[in-house]
Motif scaffolding. Structure first.
Motif, mmCIF file in Angstrom:
data_model
loop_
_atom_site.group_PDB
_atom_site.id
_atom_site.type_symbol
_atom_site.label_atom_id
_atom_site.label_comp_id
_atom_site.label_asym_id
_atom_site.label_seq_id
_atom_site.Cartn_x
_atom_site.Cartn_y
_atom_site.Cartn_z
ATOM 1 N N GLU A 111 -2.163 11.491 -8.916
ATOM 2 C CA GLU A 111 -3.015 10.766 -9.589
ATOM 3 C C GLU A 111 -2.594 9.607 -10.294
ATOM 4 O O GLU A 111 -3.168 8.444 -10.370
ATOM 5 C CB GLU A 111 -3.488 11.908 -10.893
ATOM 6 C CG GLU A 111 -4.234 12.957 -9.978
ATOM 7 C CD GLU A 111 -4.608 13.982 -10.956
ATOM 8 O OE1 GLU A 111 -4.385 13.756 -12.364
ATOM 9 O OE2 GLU A 111 -5.271 15.202 -10.836
ATOM 10 N N LEU A 112 -1.396 9.502 -10.880
ATOM 11 C CA LEU A 112 -0.539 8.440 -11.776
ATOM 12 C C LEU A 112 -0.451 7.389 -10.784
ATOM 13 O O LEU A 112 -0.695 6.309 -10.973
ATOM 14 C CB LEU A 112 0.745 8.910 -12.102
ATOM 15 C CG LEU A 112 0.453 9.884 -13.354
ATOM 16 C CD1 LEU A 112 1.970 10.396 -13.884
ATOM 17 C CD2 LEU A 112 -0.167 9.348 -14.632
ATOM 18 N N LEU A 113 -0.162 7.543 -9.460
ATOM 19 C CA LEU A 113 0.262 6.459 -8.481
ATOM 20 C C LEU A 113 -1.130 5.963 -8.095
ATOM 21 O O LEU A 113 -1.460 4.567 -7.961
ATOM 22 C CB LEU A 113 0.583 7.168 -6.953
ATOM 23 C CG LEU A 113 1.046 6.247 -6.044
ATOM 24 C CD1 LEU A 113 1.828 5.140 -6.323
ATOM 25 C CD2 LEU A 113 1.570 7.192 -4.714
ATOM 26 N N MET B 232 -3.933 5.733 -10.245
ATOM 27 C CA MET B 232 -4.246 4.969 -11.251
ATOM 28 C C MET B 232 -3.563 3.601 -11.455
ATOM 29 O O MET B 232 -3.940 2.560 -11.874
ATOM 30 C CB MET B 232 -4.036 5.636 -12.614
ATOM 31 C CG MET B 232 -5.049 6.801 -12.644
ATOM 32 S SD MET B 232 -6.697 6.190 -12.703
ATOM 33 C CE MET B 232 -7.751 7.810 -12.688
ATOM 34 N N ARG B 233 -2.143 3.770 -10.955
ATOM 35 C CA ARG B 233 -1.192 2.423 -11.388
ATOM 36 C C ARG B 233 -1.578 1.583 -10.371
ATOM 37 O O ARG B 233 -1.664 0.186 -10.477
ATOM 38 C CB ARG B 233 0.243 3.008 -11.055
ATOM 39 C CG ARG B 233 1.269 1.972 -11.267
ATOM 40 C CD ARG B 233 2.516 2.340 -11.279
ATOM 41 N NE ARG B 233 3.152 3.002 -10.162
ATOM 42 C CZ ARG B 233 3.272 4.295 -10.147
ATOM 43 N NH1 ARG B 233 3.445 5.216 -11.182
ATOM 44 N NH2 ARG B 233 3.750 4.857 -9.067
ATOM 45 N N GLU B 234 -1.818 1.816 -8.961
ATOM 46 C CA GLU B 234 -2.292 1.041 -8.018
ATOM 47 C C GLU B 234 -3.490 0.495 -8.307
ATOM 48 O O GLU B 234 -3.757 -0.832 -7.945
ATOM 49 C CB GLU B 234 -2.385 1.643 -6.568
ATOM 50 C CG GLU B 234 -0.811 2.397 -6.081
ATOM 51 C CD GLU B 234 0.059 1.125 -5.838
ATOM 52 O OE1 GLU B 234 -0.394 0.061 -5.387
ATOM 53 O OE2 GLU B 234 1.120 1.341 -6.192
ATOM 54 N N VAL B 235 -4.410 1.215 -8.727
ATOM 55 C CA VAL B 235 -5.796 0.344 -9.036
ATOM 56 C C VAL B 235 -5.678 -0.508 -10.169
ATOM 57 O O VAL B 235 -6.416 -1.651 -9.942
ATOM 58 C CB VAL B 235 -6.705 1.528 -9.494
ATOM 59 C CG1 VAL B 235 -8.088 1.096 -10.109
ATOM 60 C CG2 VAL B 235 -7.262 2.590 -8.401
ATOM 61 N N MET B 236 -5.049 -0.247 -11.053
ATOM 62 C CA MET B 236 -4.772 -1.238 -12.479
ATOM 63 C C MET B 236 -4.075 -2.399 -11.897
ATOM 64 O O MET B 236 -4.115 -3.534 -12.181
ATOM 65 C CB MET B 236 -3.886 -0.570 -13.550
ATOM 66 C CG MET B 236 -4.835 0.485 -14.159
ATOM 67 S SD MET B 236 -6.508 0.069 -14.215
ATOM 68 C CE MET B 236 -6.406 -1.236 -15.444
ATOM 69 N N LYS B 237 -3.159 -2.242 -10.720
ATOM 70 C CA LYS B 237 -2.705 -3.362 -10.163
ATOM 71 C C LYS B 237 -3.477 -4.153 -9.501
ATOM 72 O O LYS B 237 -3.428 -5.553 -9.475
ATOM 73 C CB LYS B 237 -1.258 -3.080 -9.174
ATOM 74 C CG LYS B 237 -0.223 -2.473 -9.742
ATOM 75 C CD LYS B 237 0.679 -2.001 -8.590
ATOM 76 C CE LYS B 237 2.177 -1.818 -9.204
ATOM 77 N NZ LYS B 237 2.951 -1.227 -7.886
ATOM 78 N N LEU B 238 -4.525 -3.625 -8.748
ATOM 79 C CA LEU B 238 -5.573 -4.533 -8.288
ATOM 80 C C LEU B 238 -6.226 -5.187 -9.032
ATOM 81 O O LEU B 238 -6.630 -6.381 -8.881
ATOM 82 C CB LEU B 238 -6.395 -3.511 -7.341
ATOM 83 C CG LEU B 238 -5.854 -2.744 -6.063
ATOM 84 C CD1 LEU B 238 -6.667 -1.504 -5.597
ATOM 85 C CD2 LEU B 238 -5.277 -3.899 -5.126
ATOM 86 N N VAL B 239 -6.675 -4.568 -10.124
ATOM 87 C CA VAL B 239 -7.265 -5.064 -11.321
ATOM 88 C C VAL B 239 -6.741 -6.367 -11.634
ATOM 89 O O VAL B 239 -7.244 -7.601 -12.104
ATOM 90 C CB VAL B 239 -7.773 -4.148 -12.437
ATOM 91 C CG1 VAL B 239 -8.444 -4.820 -13.578
ATOM 92 C CG2 VAL B 239 -8.703 -3.091 -12.035
ATOM 93 N N MET C 162 0.749 -1.120 -0.089
ATOM 94 C CA MET C 162 0.229 0.094 -0.056
ATOM 95 C C MET C 162 0.895 1.342 0.193
ATOM 96 O O MET C 162 1.947 1.328 0.730
ATOM 97 C CB MET C 162 -0.845 -0.008 1.290
ATOM 98 C CG MET C 162 -1.974 1.059 1.318
ATOM 99 S SD MET C 162 -3.195 1.263 0.096
ATOM 100 C CE MET C 162 -3.285 3.043 -0.033
ATOM 101 N N PRO C 163 0.682 2.163 -1.070
ATOM 102 C CA PRO C 163 1.558 3.236 -1.099
ATOM 103 C C PRO C 163 1.187 4.220 0.098
ATOM 104 O O PRO C 163 0.114 4.327 0.441
ATOM 105 C CB PRO C 163 1.134 3.885 -2.490
ATOM 106 C CG PRO C 163 -0.243 3.293 -2.497
ATOM 107 C CD PRO C 163 -0.393 2.211 -2.145
ATOM 108 N N SER C 164 2.444 4.985 0.749
ATOM 109 C CA SER C 164 1.984 5.854 1.590
ATOM 110 C C SER C 164 1.360 7.030 1.227
ATOM 111 O O SER C 164 1.564 7.591 0.061
ATOM 112 C CB SER C 164 3.404 6.039 2.371
ATOM 113 O OG SER C 164 4.264 6.708 1.424
ATOM 114 N N SER C 165 0.666 7.587 2.063
ATOM 115 C CA SER C 165 -0.031 9.034 1.733
ATOM 116 C C SER C 165 0.825 10.265 2.006
ATOM 117 O O SER C 165 1.669 10.024 3.022
ATOM 118 C CB SER C 165 -1.460 9.089 2.426
ATOM 119 O OG SER C 165 -1.287 8.869 3.784
ATOM 120 N N PRO C 166 0.835 11.507 1.433
ATOM 121 C CA PRO C 166 1.292 12.426 1.676
ATOM 122 C C PRO C 166 1.384 13.050 3.001
ATOM 123 O O PRO C 166 -0.006 12.716 3.743
ATOM 124 C CB PRO C 166 0.975 13.575 0.789
ATOM 125 C CG PRO C 166 -0.249 13.049 0.181
ATOM 126 C CD PRO C 166 -0.469 11.576 0.431
#
Length: 257
Positions: free
Chosen positions: A19-21, A23-30, A1-5
């Motif tokens: 935003e890119l992070l 989308m990248r994480e969502v597509m990893k989940l898919v 899970m990426p850390s939040s700012p």
């Protein structure tokens, strides 16, 4: 899970990178799972952690019997209690969420306290931050029909532009619709396969399935009838049949049942 700012509203925050992070994480989940329950909840989690779009929920239409009023309820959420999820039920046209369901158009409430249509049904006002809170709700569509709503809260006075949030939410709502459509297709295919298997099982148990053979071809039925007539005999017989009937043309053989 990426850390939040550490400070999501800091002027130094690179929102494009966030935003890119997301989308990248969502597509990893898919890529890991096509199960909507898992992917959609984590999508709402990432919206909150990376973009400050909090208390996200997906309100999806339920099955309605003929004559019953159609409703939709919260099916996936992040940042809501179990009690709040249970309260999140809306009729078509009721409140902001119901209006999005009925019209298929997005809704933006700049100040929930100043909007008479905002119901505070799911999350009461005292559970929200004291600052001015905005509410965003977008339709989730499948085959051109609205089947649900993607909604969230955000603090209005933020460094991030509201239009940027809308652009991201539109993409996520579209992806959610595709995942839910895929789930529908898989469920339909499963129902068809189960029905086909049940029909085959019934056919095997029926009188038409003679000796484990299923078919209504006249040539096959004729061959089975001839076998039954000679089944009690020890005589040598020759059975002739057309190609594809399962009765081969060949040398005489003894039929011993």
């Amino acid at each position: 899970m990426p850390s939040s700012p550490s400070d999501p509203d800091s002027p130094a925050t690179d929102w494009h990178a966030q935003e890119l992070l997301l989308m990248r994480e969502v597509m990893k989940l898919v890529g890991r799972s096509l199960a909507p329950a898992f992917v959609l909840r984590e999508m709402l989690h990432l919206m909150s952690e990376l973009l400050g779009l909090n208390r996200g929920r997906m309100v999806l239409a339920g099955e309605a019997a003929p004559g019953e009023e159609r409703t939709a309820s919260v099916r996936h959420a992040y940042g809501l209690t179990a009690e709040e999820v249970q309260r999140g039920v809306f009729r078509w046209g009721e409140g902001i969420t119901g209006r999005v369901l009925a019209t298929g158009l997005p809704a933006i409430v700049q100040d929930v306290d100043a909007e008479p249509l905002f119901l505070f049904r799911t999350v009461p006002r005292d559970r929200l931050p004291p600052q001015t809170v905005a509410f965003i709700a977008l339709p989730i569509e499948v085959n051109g029909a609205t089947i649900g709503v993607l909604a969230c809260h955000r603090i209005r006075s933020r460094q991030r532009h509201l239009n940027d949030d809308l652009a991201v939410l539109r993409i996520l709502a579209t992806l959610a619709g595709q995942l839910l459509r895929l789930e529908q297709l898989v469920a339909e295919q499963t129902r068809q396969l189960l029905a086909r298997n049940a029909a085959l099982a019934r056919a095997l148990d029926s009188a038409s399935a003679r000796y484990g053979l299923i078919g209504r071809s006249p040539a096959l039925l004729q061959a089975l009838g001839e076998l039954e007539r000679v089944s009690q005999s020890q005589a040598t017989v020759l059975l002739l049949g057309e190609s594809g009937t399962g009765v081969a043309t060949g040398p005489a053989r003894t039929v011993d049942w």
